[in-house]
Scaffold this active site. Structure first.
Site, short mmCIF file in Angstrom:
data_model
loop_
_atom_site.label_atom_id
_atom_site.label_comp_id
_atom_site.label_asym_id
_atom_site.label_seq_id
_atom_site.Cartn_x
_atom_site.Cartn_y
_atom_site.Cartn_z
N HIS A 128 0.81 -1.21 0.00
CA HIS A 128 0.00 0.00 0.00
C HIS A 128 0.85 1.27 0.00
CE1 HIS A 128 0.86 0.65 4.33
NE2 HIS A 128 0.83 -0.67 4.39
N ASP A 129 0.36 2.25 -0.73
CA ASP A 129 0.92 3.60 -0.72
C ASP A 129 2.30 3.71 -1.36
OD1 ASP A 129 -1.25 4.97 0.91
OD2 ASP A 129 -0.63 3.42 2.32
N GLY A 146 5.10 -1.08 2.58
CA GLY A 146 4.26 0.08 2.43
C GLY A 146 5.02 1.39 2.42
#
Length: 266
Positions: A128-129, A146
């Site tokens: 994520h991200d 992440g």
């Protein structure tokens, strides 16, 4: 749901497509693949069999996604509670078998983003991200945690792991089975567990046709950062004063030093 093969002649009848998905008529989708809600797939993409594109995902043109890949899935961050977050993938990427790419979180920008012309080999994980540039290569079993930021033309060897919040800046290179715990500045080659710096990718520069004067300047820049016992601040001053005026390519390295929060790999 049933597929209108008149408007989408290249979608296999066993594929499951959410009615809110927007798919260009030229897109090919193989058997038993699933495309979830609010997914956009642009022209010329080839989606193999048994691919899952979960939701809230935008995929650009001419990407090729191989079997068993999972794209745009909910992230593994325990703070995630189902909020609307997105994954954006650019053009001309190759995503090989069993790759996993997760959407962002609201604790960051709510977005995972991948640029153009990247190769993600088998079983690469993008958490994520993450924000990844263009023309990068990730070999088999690379794990990207992440909030990682990766520049352009970065190469990461197989079975390497990148700690969350790290930066790998443009033209850097990571050897196989390495553990990245700190930032990797532009141009620098690192390897090991934990990773250490081992010079710059000068051979890659030569293959790209970079002038010998530029390569010589970057060699000197590496010595300033890694061989003279200077602090980061002192190295920035020397690079800016002595090398940058004649060799603007050094600006990428200076930028890496300036924005490094975790400290650079040494």
């Amino acid at each position: 749901m049933s597929i209108d093969t008149t408007s989408h002649p290249f979608i296999h009848p066993t594929a499951i497509i959410d009615p809110t998905a927007q798919i260009d008529p030229s897109v090919s989708i193989g058997p038993y693949s699933i495309v979830g809600p609010q997914v956009t797939i642009d022209a010329g993409c080839v989606i193999g069999p048994h691919v899952v594109i979960s939701r809230w995902t935008r995929i650009g043109a001419r990407n090729r996604i191989f079997q068993f890949a999972t794209i745009g899935e909910d992230c593994q961050d325990l703070k995630y509670q189902g909020e609307e977050t997105w994954l954006e993938i650019g053009d001309d990427n190759v995503i090989r078998e069993s790759c996993t790419i997760h959407r962002g979180t609201t604790q960051d920008e709510g977005l995972t983003k991948i640029g153009n012309h990247n190769l993600l080999m088998v079983n690469t994980h993008v958490a994520h991200d993450c924000v990844i540039g263009s023309h990068c290569v990730f070999a088999n079993n690379v794990g990207i945690a992440g909030h990682v930021k990766i520049g352009d033309t970065v190469i990461v060897g197989g079975n390497s792991g990148i700690h969350q919040f790290c930066r790998l800046d443009s033209y850097s290179m990571v050897g196989g089975a390495s553990l990245i715990l700190k930032d990797v500045p532009a141009y620098v080659m690192v390897s090991g567990n934990p990773a250490k710096a081992h010079g710059m990718n000068f051979e890659g520069m030569r293959r790209r046709g970079w002038p010998s004067e530029t390569i010589t300047a970057l060699k000197q820049a590496f010595k300033v950062v890694y061989r003279q016992g200077l602090t980061k601040e002192q190295a920035i001053i020397e690079l800016t004063r002595d090398i940058l005026p004649k060799h603007p390519e050094v600006q990428l390295l200076i930028d890496s030093l300036i924005r490094s929060d975790r400290g650079i790999t040494r």
